[in-house]
Design an enzyme around this catalytic site. Structure first.
Site, PDB file in Angstrom:
ATOM      1  N   GLY A 101       0.800  -1.228   0.000  1.00 14.08           N
ATOM      2  CA  GLY A 101       0.000   0.000   0.000  1.00 14.08           C
ATOM      3  C   GLY A 101       0.827   1.269   0.000  1.00 14.08           C
ATOM      4  O   GLY A 101       0.285   2.353  -0.171  1.00 14.08           O
ATOM      5  N   THR A 103       2.888   4.439  -0.899  1.00 14.36           N
ATOM      6  CA  THR A 103       2.838   5.298  -2.087  1.00 14.36           C
ATOM      7  C   THR A 103       4.179   6.007  -2.267  1.00 14.36           C
ATOM      8  O   THR A 103       5.020   6.012  -1.368  1.00 14.36           O
ATOM      9  CB  THR A 103       1.710   6.344  -1.965  1.00 14.36           C
ATOM     10  OG1 THR A 103       1.943   7.139  -0.790  1.00 14.36           O
ATOM     11  CG2 THR A 103       0.353   5.679  -1.865  1.00 14.36           C
ATOM     12  N   HIS A 158      -4.717  16.100   2.197  1.00 14.49           N
ATOM     13  CA  HIS A 158      -4.359  15.111   3.214  1.00 14.49           C
ATOM     14  C   HIS A 158      -3.812  15.816   4.455  1.00 14.49           C
ATOM     15  O   HIS A 158      -3.423  16.979   4.398  1.00 14.49           O
ATOM     16  CB  HIS A 158      -3.288  14.150   2.682  1.00 14.49           C
ATOM     17  CG  HIS A 158      -3.827  13.092   1.773  1.00 14.49           C
ATOM     18  ND1 HIS A 158      -4.016  13.309   0.422  1.00 14.49           N
ATOM     19  CD2 HIS A 158      -4.219  11.821   2.021  1.00 14.49           C
ATOM     20  CE1 HIS A 158      -4.509  12.200  -0.123  1.00 14.49           C
ATOM     21  NE2 HIS A 158      -4.648  11.284   0.816  1.00 14.49           N
ATOM     22  N   HIS A 159      -3.710  15.034   5.535  1.00 19.57           N
ATOM     23  CA  HIS A 159      -3.152  15.497   6.816  1.00 19.57           C
ATOM     24  C   HIS A 159      -1.730  16.061   6.671  1.00 19.57           C
ATOM     25  O   HIS A 159      -1.040  15.780   5.699  1.00 19.57           O
ATOM     26  CB  HIS A 159      -3.139  14.316   7.798  1.00 19.57           C
ATOM     27  CG  HIS A 159      -2.421  13.102   7.261  1.00 19.57           C
ATOM     28  ND1 HIS A 159      -1.075  12.908   7.424  1.00 19.57           N
ATOM     29  CD2 HIS A 159      -2.855  12.048   6.507  1.00 19.57           C
ATOM     30  CE1 HIS A 159      -0.719  11.781   6.838  1.00 19.57           C
ATOM     31  NE2 HIS A 159      -1.786  11.233   6.260  1.00 19.57           N
ATOM     32  N   LYS A 162       1.710  13.881   5.760  1.00 20.64           N
ATOM     33  CA  LYS A 162       1.942  13.141   4.508  1.00 20.64           C
ATOM     34  C   LYS A 162       3.223  13.636   3.842  1.00 20.64           C
ATOM     35  O   LYS A 162       3.438  14.843   3.735  1.00 20.64           O
ATOM     36  CB  LYS A 162       0.734  13.297   3.571  1.00 20.64           C
ATOM     37  CG  LYS A 162       0.850  12.425   2.335  1.00 20.64           C
ATOM     38  CD  LYS A 162      -0.477  12.150   1.694  1.00 20.64           C
ATOM     39  CE  LYS A 162      -0.316  11.298   0.447  1.00 20.64           C
ATOM     40  NZ  LYS A 162       0.196   9.953   0.755  1.00 20.64           N
TER      41      LYS A 162
HETATM   42  P1  NAD Z   1       3.318   6.049   9.214  1.00 15.63           P
HETATM   43  O1  NAD Z   1       4.561   6.893   9.115  1.00 15.63           O
HETATM   44  O2  NAD Z   1       2.360   6.312  10.340  1.00 15.63           O
HETATM   45  O3  NAD Z   1       3.743   4.502   9.302  1.00 15.63           O
HETATM   46  C1  NAD Z   1       4.805   3.921   8.613  1.00 15.63           C
HETATM   47  C2  NAD Z   1       5.497   2.964   9.577  1.00 15.63           C
HETATM   48  O4  NAD Z   1       6.492   2.214   8.862  1.00 15.63           O
HETATM   49  C3  NAD Z   1       6.218   3.702  10.725  1.00 15.63           C
HETATM   50  O5  NAD Z   1       5.779   3.204  11.981  1.00 15.63           O
HETATM   51  C4  NAD Z   1       7.686   3.379  10.467  1.00 15.63           C
HETATM   52  O6  NAD Z   1       8.471   3.293  11.641  1.00 15.63           O
HETATM   53  C5  NAD Z   1       7.574   2.022   9.752  1.00 15.63           C
HETATM   54  N1  NAD Z   1       8.807   1.635   9.081  1.00 15.63           N
HETATM   55  C6  NAD Z   1       9.748   2.429   8.487  1.00 15.63           C
HETATM   56  N2  NAD Z   1      10.791   1.689   8.075  1.00 15.63           N
HETATM   57  C7  NAD Z   1      10.517   0.400   8.383  1.00 15.63           C
HETATM   58  C8  NAD Z   1      11.215  -0.830   8.214  1.00 15.63           C
HETATM   59  N3  NAD Z   1      12.429  -0.890   7.646  1.00 15.63           N
HETATM   60  N4  NAD Z   1      10.614  -1.960   8.639  1.00 15.63           N
HETATM   61  C9  NAD Z   1       9.398  -1.935   9.243  1.00 15.63           C
HETATM   62  N5  NAD Z   1       8.707  -0.784   9.454  1.00 15.63           N
HETATM   63  C10 NAD Z   1       9.245   0.353   9.030  1.00 15.63           C
HETATM   64  O7  NAD Z   1       2.608   6.170   7.799  1.00 15.63           O
HETATM   65  P2  NAD Z   1       1.118   5.748   7.376  1.00 15.63           P
HETATM   66  O8  NAD Z   1       0.222   6.917   7.461  1.00 15.63           O
HETATM   67  O9  NAD Z   1       0.725   4.493   8.085  1.00 15.63           O
HETATM   68  O10 NAD Z   1       1.349   5.464   5.810  1.00 15.63           O
HETATM   69  C11 NAD Z   1       2.322   4.549   5.347  1.00 15.63           C
HETATM   70  C12 NAD Z   1       2.281   4.458   3.816  1.00 15.63           C
HETATM   71  O11 NAD Z   1       1.016   3.941   3.387  1.00 15.63           O
HETATM   72  C13 NAD Z   1       2.434   5.813   3.090  1.00 15.63           C
HETATM   73  O12 NAD Z   1       3.179   5.594   1.914  1.00 15.63           O
HETATM   74  C14 NAD Z   1       0.997   6.197   2.760  1.00 15.63           C
HETATM   75  O13 NAD Z   1       0.901   7.078   1.665  1.00 15.63           O
HETATM   76  C15 NAD Z   1       0.423   4.829   2.437  1.00 15.63           C
HETATM   77  N6  NAD Z   1      -1.039   4.708   2.536  1.00 15.63           N
HETATM   78  C16 NAD Z   1      -1.644   3.974   1.558  1.00 15.63           C
HETATM   79  C17 NAD Z   1      -3.013   3.738   1.619  1.00 15.63           C
HETATM   80  C18 NAD Z   1      -3.645   2.830   0.588  1.00 15.63           C
HETATM   81  O14 NAD Z   1      -4.884   2.598   0.636  1.00 15.63           O
HETATM   82  N7  NAD Z   1      -2.880   2.262  -0.358  1.00 15.63           N
HETATM   83  C19 NAD Z   1      -3.768   4.285   2.659  1.00 15.63           C
HETATM   84  C20 NAD Z   1      -3.129   5.032   3.652  1.00 15.63           C
HETATM   85  C21 NAD Z   1      -1.745   5.226   3.583  1.00 15.63           C
END
Ligand code: NAD
Length: 271
Positions: A101, A103, A158-159, A162
């Site tokens: 998921g 992006t 978005h928030h 992002k």
């Molecule tokens: P977030 O920053 O809250 O969470 C990301 C997490 O990944 C963090 O806790 C971070 O510590 C962790 N992380 C980083 N490196 C890592 C590693 N090597 N191993 C394991 N974990 C690791 O972000 P979020 O709001 O949860 O969004 C994450 C991504 O998902 C973004 O790219 C966002 O755009 C995308 N997103 C996609 C959808 C969808 O429907 N496809 C919906 C919401 C968010």
């Protein structure tokens, strides 16, 4: 022996990660088999059920993605582009399905995911909600019906946390509009306007990005013609729509051949 599907969560302490723990826990037919965070993360070792506010479930947050992926039938990865691309290669070796998921991936990172999908089922979508999956289809259809005398602009908000812009969903909507017009988005994309830009070029697809507060995700596709305007809008009020979609996708991969699948396929909007 339990026949529940074993689902691993990457980035389990993140905004989406915590929702996946909760969603998998509440969904019949699957269990959380492991969850990892970035090495050195302050919450490593904690019970992930506690992290996700569902009470202890006896699985500790780890930092070894390789082992977690080997044990799981499918993993859900919403983290960062380099992380998801690297995990795709581990999934390929382990025979584990991937719900990707994240992006903002670059061409090399997208290529890594495509390569892995030759060996395992991968579902990838910039937005896993039912509503946006429908909006993508409608955008393609309307763009094809209206023709180039209607200007297409995509507005998203978005928030404030992002990190990528325009959103992956906005780019996906741009690609859908471009497909409807039978052009490639890269040839018509206009993501930045600043200063004396001159008049709008015919056929371009423009993007406007708003950031602020806690907005989960708003997207509008504007078709602006002479004397009339059509707007298709989706507003996400809760991240649970992405979590529900991702877990549904994970369960859907169970009997699927290797391949690169969109949410349209998961939701049955296409064959
Ligand atoms: P977030 O920053 O809250 O969470 C990301 C997490 O990944 C963090 O806790 C971070 O510590 C962790 N992380 C980083 N490196 C890592 C590693 N090597 N191993 C394991 N974990 C690791 O972000 P979020 O709001 O949860 O969004 C994450 C991504 O998902 C973004 O790219 C966002 O755009 C995308 N997103 C996609 C959808 C969808 O429907 N496809 C919906 C919401 C968010």
């Amino acid at each position: 022996m339990s026949t529940d599907m074993k689902i691993g969560v990457v980035g389990a302490a993140g905004r989406m990660g915590r929702m996946f723990i909760r969603q998998v826990n509440e969904t019949d037919g699957c269990v959380v088999s492991g969850a990892v965070e970035a090495p050195g993360h302050a919450l490593i070792g904690q019970d992930i059920g506690v992290l996700a506010s569902v009470g202890e479930i006896g699985v500790a947050l780890g930092d070894d993605a390789g082992t977690m992926i080997e044990i799981a039938d499918a993993i859900i990865d919403f983290t960062a582009p380099a992380v998801t691309a690297s995990n795709a290669m581990i999934c390929k070796e382990a025979g584990t399905a991937l719900i990707a998921g994240t992006t903002g991936l670059n061409d090399d990172q997208n290529a890594a995911i495509l390569k892995a999908s030759k060996s395992v089922p991968i579902v990838s979508a910039p937005n896993m909600s039912v509503g946006i999956t429908l909006l993508l289809g409608l955008t393609e259809q309307v763009a094809g019906l209206l023709g180039p005398e209607f200007d297409i602009e995509i507005v998203e908000m978005h928030h404030r946390h992002k990190v990528d812009s325009p959103s992956g969903t906005a780019i996906g909507l741009g690609e859908a509009a471009a497909a409807g017009r039978q052009v490639a988005l890269r040839n018509v994309k206009q993501a930045v306007r600043d200063g004396h830009t001159g008049a709008r070029k015919k056929g371009e697809i423009g993007f406007a990005t708003l950031r602020g507060g806690d907005v989960v995700g708003d997207h509008t596709v504007v078709f602006a013609g002479e004397g009339e305007r059509i707007e298709l809008t989706h507003k996400a009020a809760s991240r649970v729509i992405f979590a529900g979609g991702a877990v549904r996708a994970a369960l859907w991969t169970r009997d699927k051949a290797p391949g690169f699948y969109s949410m349209k396929a998961v939701l049955g909007f296409e064959d």
